[in-house]
Write a protein that holds these residues in place. Sequence first.
Motif, mmCIF file in Angstrom:
data_model
loop_
_atom_site.group_PDB
_atom_site.id
_atom_site.type_symbol
_atom_site.label_atom_id
_atom_site.label_comp_id
_atom_site.label_asym_id
_atom_site.label_seq_id
_atom_site.Cartn_x
_atom_site.Cartn_y
_atom_site.Cartn_z
ATOM 1 N N VAL A 74 0.842 -1.198 0.000
ATOM 2 C CA VAL A 74 0.000 0.000 0.000
ATOM 3 C C VAL A 74 0.876 1.247 0.000
ATOM 4 O O VAL A 74 0.667 2.188 -0.771
ATOM 5 C CB VAL A 74 -0.934 0.009 1.232
ATOM 6 C CG1 VAL A 74 -1.602 1.361 1.392
ATOM 7 C CG2 VAL A 74 -1.988 -1.079 1.099
ATOM 8 N N LYS A 75 1.920 1.227 0.859
ATOM 9 C CA LYS A 75 2.808 2.391 0.918
ATOM 10 C C LYS A 75 3.430 2.656 -0.448
ATOM 11 O O LYS A 75 3.521 3.797 -0.899
ATOM 12 C CB LYS A 75 3.916 2.152 1.955
ATOM 13 C CG LYS A 75 3.485 2.503 3.358
ATOM 14 C CD LYS A 75 4.685 2.669 4.259
ATOM 15 C CE LYS A 75 5.067 1.374 4.910
ATOM 16 N NZ LYS A 75 6.145 1.455 5.868
ATOM 17 N N MET A 76 3.890 1.578 -1.117
ATOM 18 C CA MET A 76 4.545 1.748 -2.417
ATOM 19 C C MET A 76 3.549 2.242 -3.455
ATOM 20 O O MET A 76 3.832 3.187 -4.195
ATOM 21 C CB MET A 76 5.145 0.393 -2.817
ATOM 22 C CG MET A 76 6.067 0.413 -4.012
ATOM 23 S SD MET A 76 5.242 -0.053 -5.528
ATOM 24 C CE MET A 76 5.017 -1.813 -5.282
ATOM 25 N N LEU A 77 2.366 1.632 -3.481
ATOM 26 C CA LEU A 77 1.404 1.960 -4.545
ATOM 27 C C LEU A 77 0.765 3.327 -4.339
ATOM 28 O O LEU A 77 0.367 3.978 -5.290
ATOM 29 C CB LEU A 77 0.318 0.877 -4.619
ATOM 30 C CG LEU A 77 0.815 -0.485 -5.097
ATOM 31 C CD1 LEU A 77 -0.289 -1.519 -5.011
ATOM 32 C CD2 LEU A 77 1.335 -0.394 -6.528
ATOM 33 N N ARG A 78 0.675 3.770 -3.081
ATOM 34 C CA ARG A 78 0.041 5.067 -2.835
ATOM 35 C C ARG A 78 1.038 6.204 -2.894
ATOM 36 O O ARG A 78 0.718 7.347 -2.629
ATOM 37 C CB ARG A 78 -0.662 5.067 -1.472
ATOM 38 C CG ARG A 78 -1.878 4.187 -1.488
ATOM 39 C CD ARG A 78 -2.754 4.431 -0.296
ATOM 40 N NE ARG A 78 -3.255 5.796 -0.249
ATOM 41 C CZ ARG A 78 -4.090 6.233 0.677
ATOM 42 N NH1 ARG A 78 -4.514 5.419 1.606
ATOM 43 N NH2 ARG A 78 -4.503 7.481 0.686
ATOM 44 N N ARG A 79 2.268 5.859 -3.207
ATOM 45 C CA ARG A 79 3.276 6.899 -3.245
ATOM 46 C C ARG A 79 3.327 7.518 -4.639
ATOM 47 O O ARG A 79 3.520 6.817 -5.626
ATOM 48 C CB ARG A 79 4.620 6.254 -2.941
ATOM 49 C CG ARG A 79 5.545 7.254 -2.405
ATOM 50 C CD ARG A 79 6.680 6.684 -1.687
ATOM 51 N NE ARG A 79 7.530 7.839 -1.462
ATOM 52 C CZ ARG A 79 8.576 7.834 -0.717
ATOM 53 N NH1 ARG A 79 8.927 6.736 -0.110
ATOM 54 N NH2 ARG A 79 9.278 8.915 -0.572
ATOM 55 N N PRO A 80 3.172 8.827 -4.756
ATOM 56 C CA PRO A 80 3.190 9.439 -6.084
ATOM 57 C C PRO A 80 4.466 9.098 -6.846
ATOM 58 O O PRO A 80 4.445 8.888 -8.059
ATOM 59 C CB PRO A 80 3.117 10.934 -5.782
ATOM 60 C CG PRO A 80 2.519 11.042 -4.432
ATOM 61 C CD PRO A 80 2.931 9.804 -3.685
ATOM 62 N N ARG A 81 5.591 9.010 -6.122
ATOM 63 C CA ARG A 81 6.863 8.764 -6.781
ATOM 64 C C ARG A 81 6.848 7.498 -7.626
ATOM 65 O O ARG A 81 7.438 7.433 -8.701
ATOM 66 C CB ARG A 81 7.960 8.651 -5.720
ATOM 67 C CG ARG A 81 9.347 8.672 -6.329
ATOM 68 C CD ARG A 81 10.380 8.252 -5.325
ATOM 69 N NE ARG A 81 10.140 6.878 -4.899
ATOM 70 C CZ ARG A 81 10.676 6.331 -3.833
ATOM 71 N NH1 ARG A 81 11.446 7.046 -3.071
ATOM 72 N NH2 ARG A 81 10.421 5.090 -3.527
ATOM 73 N N THR A 82 6.178 6.449 -7.115
ATOM 74 C CA THR A 82 6.126 5.185 -7.844
ATOM 75 C C THR A 82 5.577 5.397 -9.258
ATOM 76 O O THR A 82 6.149 4.923 -10.238
ATOM 77 C CB THR A 82 5.214 4.200 -7.089
ATOM 78 O OG1 THR A 82 5.700 4.061 -5.766
ATOM 79 C CG2 THR A 82 5.190 2.853 -7.777
ATOM 80 N N TRP A 83 4.502 6.153 -9.330
ATOM 81 C CA TRP A 83 3.824 6.310 -10.623
ATOM 82 C C TRP A 83 4.557 7.301 -11.504
ATOM 83 O O TRP A 83 4.577 7.137 -12.725
ATOM 84 C CB TRP A 83 2.368 6.699 -10.387
ATOM 85 C CG TRP A 83 1.700 5.620 -9.604
ATOM 86 C CD1 TRP A 83 1.385 5.619 -8.279
ATOM 87 C CD2 TRP A 83 1.362 4.316 -10.078
ATOM 88 N NE1 TRP A 83 0.856 4.418 -7.902
ATOM 89 C CE2 TRP A 83 0.822 3.598 -8.988
ATOM 90 C CE3 TRP A 83 1.456 3.685 -11.322
ATOM 91 C CZ2 TRP A 83 0.394 2.284 -9.109
ATOM 92 C CZ3 TRP A 83 1.018 2.374 -11.434
ATOM 93 C CH2 TRP A 83 0.491 1.681 -10.342
ATOM 94 N N VAL A 84 5.146 8.319 -10.910
ATOM 95 C CA VAL A 84 5.952 9.244 -11.709
ATOM 96 C C VAL A 84 7.117 8.485 -12.343
ATOM 97 O O VAL A 84 7.411 8.620 -13.534
ATOM 98 C CB VAL A 84 6.473 10.398 -10.821
ATOM 99 C CG1 VAL A 84 7.475 11.242 -11.586
ATOM 100 C CG2 VAL A 84 5.311 11.264 -10.343
ATOM 101 N N THR A 85 7.773 7.644 -11.539
ATOM 102 C CA THR A 85 8.912 6.875 -12.053
ATOM 103 C C THR A 85 8.488 5.980 -13.210
ATOM 104 O O THR A 85 9.140 5.941 -14.256
ATOM 105 C CB THR A 85 9.495 5.990 -10.927
ATOM 106 O OG1 THR A 85 9.741 6.809 -9.794
ATOM 107 C CG2 THR A 85 10.773 5.329 -11.375
#
Lengths: 302, 268
Positions: free
Chosen positions: B7-18
């Motif tokens: 959840v922490k990884m998927l809800r982090r904006p950085r993950t999707w920007v990357t």
Amino acid sequence: MIVTRGLTKRYGAVLAVDDVDLDVRTGDIYGFLGANGSGKTTTVRMLLGLVLATTGKIELFGQAMPHAARSVLPQVGSLVEGPAAYGHLSGRANLSLFDAMGTGGPRRTRRARIDEVLAQVGLTDVGRRAVNAYSLGMRQRLGLAAALLRAPRLLVLDEPTNGLDPQGIREIRELLLQLHAGGTTIFLSSHLLAEVEQMCTRVGVLDRGRLVLQEKLSVLQAPTGRTVVRTPDANRAQALLDGRLERRDGSRLLVRGADAAEVNALLVGGGVRVDELGAERRSLEQVVLAATEGAVPGSVTP
Amino acid sequence: MIGVELVKMLRRPRTWVTIGLLNGLPTLVAILLALTDLGPRPGTGPAFLSAVLSDGTLFPLAALAIVLPFFLPIAVAVVAGDSVAGEAQAGTLRYVLTRPVGRTHLLFAKLVSVIAFVLLAVLVVAATGYVVGTLLLGDQPLASSVSGTSLTPAQVTGRTVLSILYVVLSMLGVAAIALFLSTTTDSALGAALGALAVLVASSVLFTLDAAAALQPYLPTRYWLAFVDLFRDPILWRDVLRGVLLQIIYVAVFLGASWANFTTKDITS
């Protein structure tokens, strides 16, 4: 509740915590005092199993730490060196994550628990806002809310009122007193003497890694067996009290003898006008200063 | 705890920007190829790129070959380097550990989350590559191996899956190095840059004839060996060496991370 024996932490050549024997009893609000760098935070971290002791034993609820961390820590709420949260998430989402960690609280009642702790710390209105937009005081409250999840038996709080305004400090103090009344034992580490003096029932003082004092606050502040007199006729009073005077600062006299009424009768009988008179009590500040200067105040620790 | 980390990884904006950025370069390449029709001559340029002009279904592999040398390892190093050090830096690590979450357990959950990120990133790159490739480039089912013979669609699919798994394993090697560095410092940036430094050093030594003795052990040595899966017959030698080497890197660095993290004083 918290017992340590010979707790010692050495970082290379530096002895951060030196042979500390803490004794925190069920129902205490224990004030853990010490200057910055005296080893308070290292001690707190060792209690919570974050820092591993060089030597010595720690027991929480009668179980050895950090060995029994899995059964001990779910009953402990903590705030160590300021709050911390995932900034891009809301306060609620943060609490939800923390609640789900480790053994985790039951998912069904998670929402209710979060509502409850948010209300306790007064964050209900801003629970949905991202933590990045929180003020320092709000973060502090959120940290406290996280510590209160799962209704801990023991709260270990390091500077819990840091960053709060006077109104906020009072609210938090009232919350802690209320929790204490509900049976929670509180271990409060602080450098604010006033905060400890107002709330705590027992006090431990750490100085350069050593526990130099550990006693009930009521004992530390017990009458010292001397009476303080303030009088405009100081010279006359001095003559009258011949031999019993310990010290004189202008119009303030320090007289041997715990019975203030007897001193008063003596003075008034001799025609001395008295402005103020009462049994001498030490302030916590005096006690702490005396303890940390190496002169253990034997006169006040029976 | 694994759920919490995901959840922490998927809800982090950085993950999707990357992941978005990862797709940018292959998409740009596809657009340029479609507009100009100027593919590199066979045998030059990134792998597969010469073939995609006629067969867009090969573009997922071309996309992976484009991001593999730089973009993907950077993304993986950043995410894995951040995993423990980032929490230390933000101060949340002490609250996670006093929940309590066991240290071994936390490290494992972090690893799973990093693997999930790698899989997600690779699959999104491959999927985007497929969509972009079939839309913009030719889609004649002319699938041919790098050796020149033609492959059936089933062979292409099977070999594509194998390549994706191989790329994921290669990235796990990076992740393990970054995760280890992440347990040694409270600076997420330091851990990510440290892992990248290892990869840059490896790439430099790879081009140096004088370092020939070291080359079989360099983490980046066999990264592009997945191209061999598209030879006919498949050239297994480098692929298998690559798999073995990455498994050793993963095992050694994960072991080191565990040994370091479970005995460390958390002073952040």
